[in-house]
Scaffold this motif. Structure first.
Motif, PDB file in Angstrom:
ATOM      1  N   ASN A   1       2.467   7.931  -4.914  1.00 16.87           N
ATOM      2  CA  ASN A   1       3.429   8.534  -5.842  1.00 16.87           C
ATOM      3  C   ASN A   1       3.265  10.043  -5.823  1.00 16.87           C
ATOM      4  OD1 ASN A   1       1.097   9.058  -7.381  1.00 16.87           O
ATOM      5  ND2 ASN A   1       1.362   7.185  -8.579  1.00 16.87           N
TER       6      ASN A   1
ATOM      7  N   ASP B   1     -13.993   3.158   8.666  1.00 10.91           N
ATOM      8  CA  ASP B   1     -14.753   1.915   8.476  1.00 10.91           C
ATOM      9  C   ASP B   1     -14.597   0.982   9.682  1.00 10.91           C
ATOM     10  OD1 ASP B   1     -14.282   1.497   4.841  1.00 10.91           O
ATOM     11  OD2 ASP B   1     -15.496   2.884   6.046  1.00 10.91           O
TER      12      ASP B   1
ATOM     13  N   VAL C   1       0.850  -1.204   0.000  1.00 12.24           N
ATOM     14  CA  VAL C   1       0.000   0.000   0.000  1.00 12.24           C
ATOM     15  C   VAL C   1       0.881   1.247   0.000  1.00 12.24           C
ATOM     16  CG1 VAL C   1      -1.664   1.352   1.351  1.00 12.24           C
ATOM     17  CG2 VAL C   1      -1.951  -1.113   1.127  1.00 12.24           C
TER      18      VAL C   1
ATOM     19  N   LEU D   1       2.232   2.271  -3.272  1.00 13.98           N
ATOM     20  CA  LEU D   1       1.294   2.776  -4.282  1.00 13.98           C
ATOM     21  C   LEU D   1       1.314   4.303  -4.342  1.00 13.98           C
ATOM     22  CD1 LEU D   1      -1.862   0.528  -3.708  1.00 13.98           C
ATOM     23  CD2 LEU D   1      -0.294   0.462  -5.654  1.00 13.98           C
TER      24      LEU D   1
ATOM     25  N   MET E   1      -9.695   6.299   5.789  1.00  8.97           N
ATOM     26  CA  MET E   1     -10.844   5.496   5.372  1.00  8.97           C
ATOM     27  C   MET E   1     -10.913   4.199   6.180  1.00  8.97           C
ATOM     28  SD  MET E   1     -12.108   4.803   1.577  1.00  8.97           S
ATOM     29  CE  MET E   1     -12.434   6.501   1.481  1.00  8.97           C
ATOM     30  N   PHE E   2      -9.743   3.581   6.359  1.00  9.48           N
ATOM     31  CA  PHE E   2      -9.703   2.345   7.137  1.00  9.48           C
ATOM     32  C   PHE E   2     -10.206   2.599   8.557  1.00  9.48           C
ATOM     33  CE2 PHE E   2      -8.586  -1.441   9.141  1.00  9.48           C
ATOM     34  CZ  PHE E   2      -7.873  -1.146  10.284  1.00  9.48           C
TER      35      PHE E   2
ATOM     36  N   ASN F   1      -0.176  11.787  -6.098  1.00 10.81           N
ATOM     37  CA  ASN F   1      -1.130  11.842  -4.988  1.00 10.81           C
ATOM     38  C   ASN F   1      -0.415  11.556  -3.672  1.00 10.81           C
ATOM     39  OD1 ASN F   1      -3.269  11.828  -3.270  1.00 10.81           O
ATOM     40  ND2 ASN F   1      -4.339  10.121  -4.215  1.00 10.81           N
TER      41      ASN F   1
ATOM     42  N   VAL G   1      -4.766  -3.137   4.603  1.00  6.69           N
ATOM     43  CA  VAL G   1      -3.756  -2.144   5.026  1.00  6.69           C
ATOM     44  C   VAL G   1      -2.578  -2.815   5.713  1.00  6.69           C
ATOM     45  CG1 VAL G   1      -5.388  -0.223   5.209  1.00  6.69           C
ATOM     46  CG2 VAL G   1      -4.907  -1.612   7.232  1.00  6.69           C
TER      47      VAL G   1
ATOM     48  N   PHE H   1      -2.244  10.011  -0.607  1.00  9.74           N
ATOM     49  CA  PHE H   1      -2.879   8.700  -0.756  1.00  9.74           C
ATOM     50  C   PHE H   1      -2.853   7.901   0.550  1.00  9.74           C
ATOM     51  CE2 PHE H   1      -4.517   5.027  -2.707  1.00  9.74           C
ATOM     52  CZ  PHE H   1      -3.752   3.945  -2.340  1.00  9.74           C
TER      53      PHE H   1
ATOM     54  N   GLU I   1      -5.209   9.235   3.105  1.00  8.92           N
ATOM     55  CA  GLU I   1      -6.606   8.967   2.723  1.00  8.92           C
ATOM     56  C   GLU I   1      -6.981   7.512   3.013  1.00  8.92           C
ATOM     57  OE1 GLU I   1      -6.616  12.269  -0.884  1.00  8.92           O
ATOM     58  OE2 GLU I   1      -6.867  10.143  -1.367  1.00  8.92           O
ATOM     59  N   ILE I   2      -6.087   6.605   2.639  1.00 10.48           N
ATOM     60  CA  ILE I   2      -6.357   5.173   2.857  1.00 10.48           C
ATOM     61  C   ILE I   2      -6.513   4.892   4.346  1.00 10.48           C
ATOM     62  CG2 ILE I   2      -5.130   2.954   2.974  1.00 10.48           C
ATOM     63  CD1 ILE I   2      -6.274   3.001   0.416  1.00 10.48           C
TER      64      ILE I   2
END
Lengths: 155, 150
Positions: B35, B52, B30, B33, B48-49, B38, B88, B41, B44-45
């Protein structure tokens, strides 16, 4: 080792490796530019990750939350070269959605992407619903590249 | 240089998290990913995790608090939590979720409560880890951008 070299060579052929290394950005091959994908997954973290992997490979993609949204998207005239289909989803799961899409005449490459399941019967049912490929989560770039080889062969 | 020190500090922190089993190789994938296109990123991930996961934990608290426990829903939410934790790279949280799922599938009340306590503990540890990593990464990227402008 040889499979890694083959993957790299294939990715170079369709311009994907150039895109990843930043070399020749803006000159992505027609094959990469034209590939479209649909991510079907109820988990927002997985949605973001799978979308990002596709984006990093230069593939336009959309995201929906369950099988019904995927079916509705196709009913309204959308189509995609590749569908990444999760198995366990509310409203309509991946098995039912895959069956419905095939019954509608959708000929996209549909790859089941699901957590490792010991239930082999369930996985067989998923394949029998009309999958072209199955990959265990988590989806990685090499796994996606192996799925994309099927898209390339079909185009 | 400060930038190198911060990078090394972050690498050491991540390495330590791996050694403690808090994070696994899915986390590294993860992280890779992200770069230049963004830089937000990771943040944000992880946001979000956490969003949730906290919703999932709230639902589990509700179901396990009922006089008659709906083990099917407990199992379903444990499965969901396991899925996003796995994405994650939250290795220990994944294991805790598996324990909860197993206990609820076997309709074991005490086992489910114990496993749920473990899920909540591991979530707090994972959340703190990911928050620290995201903040460090943001600081490093901000500093690097500033140095490029100079």
């Amino acid at each position: 080792m040889s499979s890694n070299i083959n993957t790299e060579n294939w990715m170079k052929d369709i311009g994907v490796l150039d895109h990843l290394s930043g070399v020749g950005e803006g000159s992505t091959s027609a094959a990469t530019k034209n590939i479209t994908a649909l991510v079907v997954d109820d988990d927002s973290v997985n949605q973001m990750i799978h979308s990002k992997i596709l984006e990093n490979l230069g593939i336009q993609n959309q995201v929906v939350r369950n099988g019904k949204e995927a079916v509705d998207l196709h009913s309204s005239g959308n189509n995609f070269d590749l569908i990444l289909m999760d198995m366990d989803m509310p409203v309509m799961n991946g098995i039912e959605a895959t069956r419905k899409l095939r019954a509608m005449g959708v000929r996209s490459i549909i790859a089941g992407v699901s957590t490792c399941t010991r239930d082999e019967l369930e996985q067989k049912e998923f394949m029998a619903a009309g999958l072209d490929d199955f990959q265990e989560k988590p989806l990685t770039t090499p796994k996606l590249v192996s799925i994309l080889q099927k898209v390339n062969k079909k185009c | 240089m400060v930038g190198t020190d911060l990078r090394q500090q972050l690498m050491n922190y991540i390495q330590s998290s791996h050694e403690q089993g808090i994070l696994d190789e899915a986390f590294d994938r993860v992280k890779n990913l992200e770069n230049d296109g963004n830089p937000q990123f990771l943040s944000e991930i992880f946001s979000m995790f956490c969003h949730d996961a906290e919703n999932g934990i709230a639902e589990l608290t509700r179901f396990l608090g009922e006089p008659v426990i709906d083990y099917e829903n407990v199992s379903a939410f444990a499965h969901q939590l396991k899925g996003s934790s796995s994405s994650v790279g939250g290795h220990r949280m994944v294991l805790a979720c598996c324990e909860l799922r197993q206990a609820s599938n076997n309709k074991m009340k005490e086992g489910s409560f114990e496993a749920f306590d473990k899920v909540k503990r591991e979530y707090c540890i994972l959340r703190d880890n990911l928050t620290y990593i995201a903040q460090m990464e943001k600081t490093i990227l901000t500093n690097e951008a500033r140095r490029r402008r100079q």
